[in-house]
Scaffold this active site. Structure first.
Site, short mmCIF file in Angstrom:
data_model
loop_
_atom_site.label_atom_id
_atom_site.label_comp_id
_atom_site.label_asym_id
_atom_site.label_seq_id
_atom_site.Cartn_x
_atom_site.Cartn_y
_atom_site.Cartn_z
N SER A 230 -2.31 -1.25 -11.32
CA SER A 230 -1.96 -1.12 -10.16
C SER A 230 -2.88 -1.77 -9.19
O SER A 230 -4.38 -1.94 -10.26
CB SER A 230 -2.75 0.85 -10.06
OG SER A 230 -3.98 0.33 -10.45
N GLY A 231 -3.79 -1.67 -8.22
CA GLY A 231 -4.35 -2.37 -7.33
C GLY A 231 -5.75 -2.04 -8.30
O GLY A 231 -6.48 -3.05 -8.26
N THR B 207 2.23 -4.99 -8.69
CA THR B 207 1.08 -3.86 -9.18
C THR B 207 1.61 -2.54 -9.18
O THR B 207 2.98 -2.10 -8.20
CB THR B 207 0.48 -4.10 -7.90
OG1 THR B 207 0.73 -3.87 -6.64
CG2 THR B 207 -0.65 -5.35 -7.87
N GLY B 208 1.35 -2.02 -9.93
CA GLY B 208 1.91 -0.83 -10.37
C GLY B 208 2.90 0.48 -10.30
O GLY B 208 3.90 -0.26 -10.24
N ASP C 266 -3.97 -6.17 -8.78
CA ASP C 266 -4.29 -7.15 -7.58
C ASP C 266 -4.89 -9.06 -8.60
O ASP C 266 -4.30 -10.19 -8.21
CB ASP C 266 -5.09 -6.95 -6.72
CG ASP C 266 -4.89 -6.22 -6.06
OD1 ASP C 266 -3.44 -6.11 -5.62
OD2 ASP C 266 -5.38 -5.47 -5.46
N HIS D 35 1.04 -1.29 0.08
CA HIS D 35 -0.09 -0.34 -0.15
C HIS D 35 1.07 1.29 -0.28
O HIS D 35 1.97 1.41 -0.33
CB HIS D 35 -0.45 -0.39 1.30
CG HIS D 35 -2.06 -0.83 1.06
ND1 HIS D 35 -2.41 -2.04 2.34
CD2 HIS D 35 -2.61 -1.45 -0.10
CE1 HIS D 35 -3.02 -2.19 1.72
NE2 HIS D 35 -3.57 -2.08 0.49
N THR E 266 4.51 0.11 -6.77
CA THR E 266 4.92 -0.71 -6.30
C THR E 266 6.48 -1.68 -7.47
O THR E 266 7.65 -0.93 -7.14
CB THR E 266 4.84 -1.98 -5.59
OG1 THR E 266 3.58 -1.32 -4.63
CG2 THR E 266 5.99 -2.67 -4.25
N LYS F 128 4.76 1.82 0.63
CA LYS F 128 6.21 1.56 -0.27
C LYS F 128 7.42 1.06 0.31
O LYS F 128 7.90 0.67 -0.56
CB LYS F 128 5.53 2.30 -1.40
CG LYS F 128 4.85 1.71 -1.95
CD LYS F 128 3.98 2.68 -2.96
CE LYS F 128 2.73 2.71 -3.75
NZ LYS F 128 2.03 1.00 -4.22
#
Length: 295
Positions: free
Chosen positions: A222-223, A194-195, A228, A167, A197, A171
């Site tokens: 991204s999530g 994801t994205g 996800d 989140h 990260t 990060k």
């Protein structure tokens, strides 16, 4: 084997993971019997799960068991209280809650709070059979046991994938964790994220490996935009066994359904996948898996 650590572990399982002769509970306790005997943990077991252990003849004559009430009588609620307890004689060090993804009780407030408090207090929340069995294996090795050769394929990291997710507020901690354990993460055949990260982890890899680190992590969406779900598909296809997801339990999450989908995927393949949701356990896990890796 003598051990310097005596763990106290909360144990519960949804009904579908209890009753069958090949259920996740049976596979876990039979497969980890030698590790349980070595570690001699105190097992704090919710009522119906303990009934199933007795009925199926699991852990015969094991001396370190405390019975908690049935779930409908507050057993899971009491586990939550013991997670946050500071009394060494009462506090739990880890939770094993074998969750059936289609059992509605796993979404009850006490079940959600159980995971949340484990994340807040830095204690492993092990909701799949594979994750719980790995925990027993790694902690036994940390206490001096030899590796179980039957589990070697799971620890051949050159054939394994891992997802790294954090989140926004976590990060920077994910980056610090990845830098601290870069060598073991680099041993995995496949890393995804994801994205944002994923982009940050690739920047870190380029600082460490130069141009060879440019595509160190495969970044998905991204999530909130579906990343996800993309990783969930990899889990379901047995292409990504482990997920390290640093969650912030203190903020409202608009894409909570996506987070739950990812965990649901891991629980759907409970004998294969595992999710780690807090920094403290993730840090310890990365250190222990480095000792256990094959090859």
């Amino acid at each position: 084997m003598s051990t310097t650590t005596r763990y106290r572990i909360g144990l519960a399982a949804n009904r579908a993971h209890q009753d069958a002769p090949n259920s996740a509970l049976v596979q876990l306790l039979q497969g980890s019997r030698a590790r349980i005997e070595a570690l001699q943990p105190e097992l704090v077991v919710v009522g119906r799960t303990l009934d199933a252990i007795g009925h199926l003849g699991l852990l015969p004559n094991y001396p370190h068991i405390e019975r908690f009430p049935y779930g409908r009588q507050g057993g899971l609620m009491k586990l939550v209280s013991r997670v946050v307890d500071s009394d060494p004689a009462r506090k739990l060090d880890a939770i094993i809650y074998l969750i059936d993804p289609v059992d509605p009780s796993s979404t009850f407030p006490e079940a959600v709070a159980l995971k949340r408090q484990c994340v807040i207090h830095g204690k492993p929340f092990l909701s799949t059979m594979a994750g719980a069995r790995e925990w027993f294996e790694l902690e036994a090795i940390a206490n001096g046991a030899a590796p179980d050769p039957k589990l070697d394929p799971c620890f051949n990291l050159s054939n394994e994938g891992i997802a790294l997710i954090a989140h926004d507020s976590m990060k920077s901690r994910m980056l610090a964790l990845a830098e601290r354990h870069f060598d073991v993460l680099d041993s995995f055949a496949f890393r995804c994220a994801t994205g944002t990260t994923g982009g940050l982890l690739n920047e870190l890899a380029m600082k460490i490996k130069g141009e060879a680190g440019r595509n160190w992590v495969k970044p998905f969406l991204s999530g909130p935009l579906g990343g996800d779900a993309q990783i969930a598909e990899l889990i379901l296809e047995h292409q990504c066994r482990r997920v390290l997801f640093l969650e912030d339990p203190h903020v409202a999450r608009q894409h909570e359904a996506d987070i739950q989908l990812l965990e649901r995927a891991a629980r759907t393949v409970t004998d294969y996948a595992s999710c780690m949701s807090d920094e403290k356990w993730g840090d310890r896990w990365l250190g222990l898996i480095k000792q256990r890796q094959v090859g």
